[in-house]
Design a protein around this motif. Structure first.
Motif, PDB file in Angstrom:
ATOM      1  N   PHE A 206       0.844  -1.192   0.000  1.00  0.00           N
ATOM      2  CA  PHE A 206       0.000   0.000   0.000  1.00  0.00           C
ATOM      3  C   PHE A 206       0.878   1.240   0.000  1.00  0.00           C
TER       4      PHE A 206
ATOM      5  N   TYR B 261       0.332   5.219   1.341  1.00  0.00           N
ATOM      6  CA  TYR B 261      -0.517   6.161   2.053  1.00  0.00           C
ATOM      7  C   TYR B 261       0.119   7.548   1.977  1.00  0.00           C
TER       8      TYR B 261
ATOM      9  N   GLN C 187       0.121  11.402   3.973  1.00  0.00           N
ATOM     10  CA  GLN C 187      -0.226  12.116   5.200  1.00  0.00           C
ATOM     11  C   GLN C 187       0.096  13.590   5.027  1.00  0.00           C
TER      12      GLN C 187
ATOM     13  N   ASN D  58      -0.505  17.356  10.094  1.00  0.00           N
ATOM     14  CA  ASN D  58      -1.500  17.288  11.168  1.00  0.00           C
ATOM     15  C   ASN D  58      -2.776  16.558  10.760  1.00  0.00           C
ATOM     16  N   LYS D  59      -2.636  15.618   9.853  1.00  0.00           N
ATOM     17  CA  LYS D  59      -3.777  14.834   9.406  1.00  0.00           C
ATOM     18  C   LYS D  59      -3.498  13.348   9.592  1.00  0.00           C
ATOM     19  N   GLY D  60      -4.538  12.544   9.432  1.00  0.00           N
ATOM     20  CA  GLY D  60      -4.360  11.099   9.428  1.00  0.00           C
ATOM     21  C   GLY D  60      -3.833  10.631   8.088  1.00  0.00           C
ATOM     22  N   LEU D  61      -3.660   9.319   7.975  1.00  0.00           N
ATOM     23  CA  LEU D  61      -3.134   8.737   6.742  1.00  0.00           C
ATOM     24  C   LEU D  61      -4.283   8.351   5.822  1.00  0.00           C
TER      25      LEU D  61
ATOM     26  N   LEU E 247      -5.323   6.408   2.152  1.00  0.00           N
ATOM     27  CA  LEU E 247      -4.870   5.429   1.168  1.00  0.00           C
ATOM     28  C   LEU E 247      -4.797   6.044  -0.217  1.00  0.00           C
TER      29      LEU E 247
ATOM     30  N   LYS F 170      -3.363   0.428  -3.631  1.00  0.00           N
ATOM     31  CA  LYS F 170      -2.978  -0.835  -3.013  1.00  0.00           C
ATOM     32  C   LYS F 170      -2.744  -1.910  -4.067  1.00  0.00           C
TER      33      LYS F 170
ATOM     34  N   GLU G 242       3.790  13.791   3.342  1.00  0.00           N
ATOM     35  CA  GLU G 242       4.643  12.636   3.625  1.00  0.00           C
ATOM     36  C   GLU G 242       3.945  11.384   3.099  1.00  0.00           C
TER      37      GLU G 242
ATOM     38  N   PHE H 264       3.933   7.123   2.799  1.00  0.00           N
ATOM     39  CA  PHE H 264       4.361   5.896   3.464  1.00  0.00           C
ATOM     40  C   PHE H 264       4.062   4.685   2.602  1.00  0.00           C
TER      41      PHE H 264
ATOM     42  N   TYR I  80       0.712  -4.887   9.749  1.00  0.00           N
ATOM     43  CA  TYR I  80       1.181  -4.067   8.653  1.00  0.00           C
ATOM     44  C   TYR I  80       2.520  -3.455   9.070  1.00  0.00           C
TER      45      TYR I  80
ATOM     46  N   PHE J 188       5.312  -0.510   8.299  1.00  0.00           N
ATOM     47  CA  PHE J 188       5.427   0.795   7.660  1.00  0.00           C
ATOM     48  C   PHE J 188       6.876   1.118   7.323  1.00  0.00           C
ATOM     49  N   GLY J 189       7.079   1.717   6.151  1.00  0.00           N
ATOM     50  CA  GLY J 189       8.352   2.350   5.875  1.00  0.00           C
ATOM     51  C   GLY J 189       8.476   3.608   6.714  1.00  0.00           C
ATOM     52  N   THR J 190       9.670   4.191   6.723  1.00  0.00           N
ATOM     53  CA  THR J 190       9.901   5.359   7.574  1.00  0.00           C
ATOM     54  C   THR J 190       9.413   6.650   6.949  1.00  0.00           C
TER      55      THR J 190
ATOM     56  N   TYR K 243      -1.199   2.725  16.778  1.00  0.00           N
ATOM     57  CA  TYR K 243       0.161   3.036  16.378  1.00  0.00           C
ATOM     58  C   TYR K 243       0.604   4.317  17.068  1.00  0.00           C
TER      59      TYR K 243
ATOM     60  N   GLY L   8       8.525   6.463  11.199  1.00  0.00           N
ATOM     61  CA  GLY L   8       7.313   5.893  10.631  1.00  0.00           C
ATOM     62  C   GLY L   8       6.276   5.645  11.709  1.00  0.00           C
TER      63      GLY L   8
ATOM     64  N   PHE M  39      -2.154   7.036  16.522  1.00  0.00           N
ATOM     65  CA  PHE M  39      -3.149   6.791  15.490  1.00  0.00           C
ATOM     66  C   PHE M  39      -3.832   5.459  15.727  1.00  0.00           C
TER      67      PHE M  39
ATOM     68  N   PHE N 269      -7.626   5.011   8.863  1.00  0.00           N
ATOM     69  CA  PHE N 269      -7.034   5.719   9.996  1.00  0.00           C
ATOM     70  C   PHE N 269      -7.937   6.795  10.569  1.00  0.00           C
ATOM     71  N   GLY N 270      -7.775   7.009  11.874  1.00  0.00           N
ATOM     72  CA  GLY N 270      -8.319   8.195  12.502  1.00  0.00           C
ATOM     73  C   GLY N 270      -7.414   9.390  12.264  1.00  0.00           C
ATOM     74  N   GLU N 271      -7.824  10.552  12.790  1.00  0.00           N
ATOM     75  CA  GLU N 271      -7.080  11.790  12.552  1.00  0.00           C
ATOM     76  C   GLU N 271      -5.891  11.953  13.492  1.00  0.00           C
TER      77      GLU N 271
END
Lengths: 113, 117
Positions: free
Chosen positions: A34, A36, A38, A41-44, A46, A49, A88, A90, A101, A103-105, B35, B42, B90, B108-110
């Motif tokens: 996947f 993603y 970001q 100041n937000k969520g991730l 998609l 995939k 950003e 991911f 899952y 995650f990459g950095t 997370y 990450g 998260f 995901f959530g915020e």
């Protein structure tokens, strides 16, 4: 061991030029992969995939990625960067046989006017 | 459709205080995750749950506890907060395909920004 590596921590491109964000994975099994995004100041969210169907995957906002098993890569591309793409990104790998899952950095994309 | 909702969004704690972060999802997903995100690292898995009443440790579980008493909720607790737990947390959920049985993508959530002084 299963892992995912994002090869660049920062990428800068000019607006209107192509974007390439690189991701390599390590796995003995067929992965689910996947991308993603970001924003600050937000969520991730998609982007796209890969789950063993077509190797060229199209996502939202003009992004696409190609799964290359021989190179163990899943690079993200976009033909023409827009200022709103600055964020950003991911690369995420789902481990076979588990619910986890990895995650990459992350790669921070900067788009220059 | 709310998706994944986290509360609170911001919290400041003093060392040694306790708190609980709440995650709620309205998509009937089986799997839920907590997370933490720290600069340059990450997202790292703290705990996860594959169903109501079940939880499991992730890669960084120390100092945290979780509970999943209801399918739609996943709580993350800090019993005695430490400055090293300053982070953005998260919550995410995912599902299982009915036909393939494969696990789908994460929703995901915020995020919840926690500062421990």
């Amino acid at each position: 061991a299963q892992s995912v590596t994002q090869l660049d921590s920062h990428v800068s491109v000019s607006e209107g030029t192509p974007v390439l964000l690189r991701c390599n994975y390590s796995s003995s099994y067929s992965p689910s992969l996947f991308w993603y995004v970001q924003h600050p100041n937000k969520g991730l969210q998609l982007l796209l995939k890969y789950t063993s169907a077509a190797t060229l995957v199209k996502g939202i906002n003009g992004f696409e990625a190609e799964f290359k098993k021989s190179e163990t890569s899943f690079h993200l591309t976009k033909p023409s960067a827009h200022m709103s793409d600055a964020a950003e990104y991911f690369c995420v790998f789902r481990t076979s046989g588990t619910y986890k899952y990895i995650f990459g950095t992350g790669t921070r994309l900067k788009v220059l006017a | 459709n709310a998706g994944v909702t986290q509360t609170p969004k911001f919290r400041v704690l003093k060392t040694g205080q306790s708190m609980t972060l709440l995650c709620a999802q309205d998509m009937n997903h089986e799997y839920m995750y907590w997370y933490r995100q720290d600069p340059g690292m990450g997202l790292r898995l703290i705990h996860y749950s594959v169903g109501e009443g079940t939880t499991a440790k992730g890669e960084v579980p120390d100092g945290y506890n979780v509970s999943r008493l209801k399918k739609q909720n996943f709580l993350l607790g800090l019993e005695s907060a430490a400055p090293s737990q300053t982070s953005v947390y998260f919550c995410a959920s995912s599902y299982q395909h009915l036909t393939s049985g494969l696990t789908g993508e994460l929703f995901f959530g915020e995020g919840s920004r926690l500062t421990v002084l």
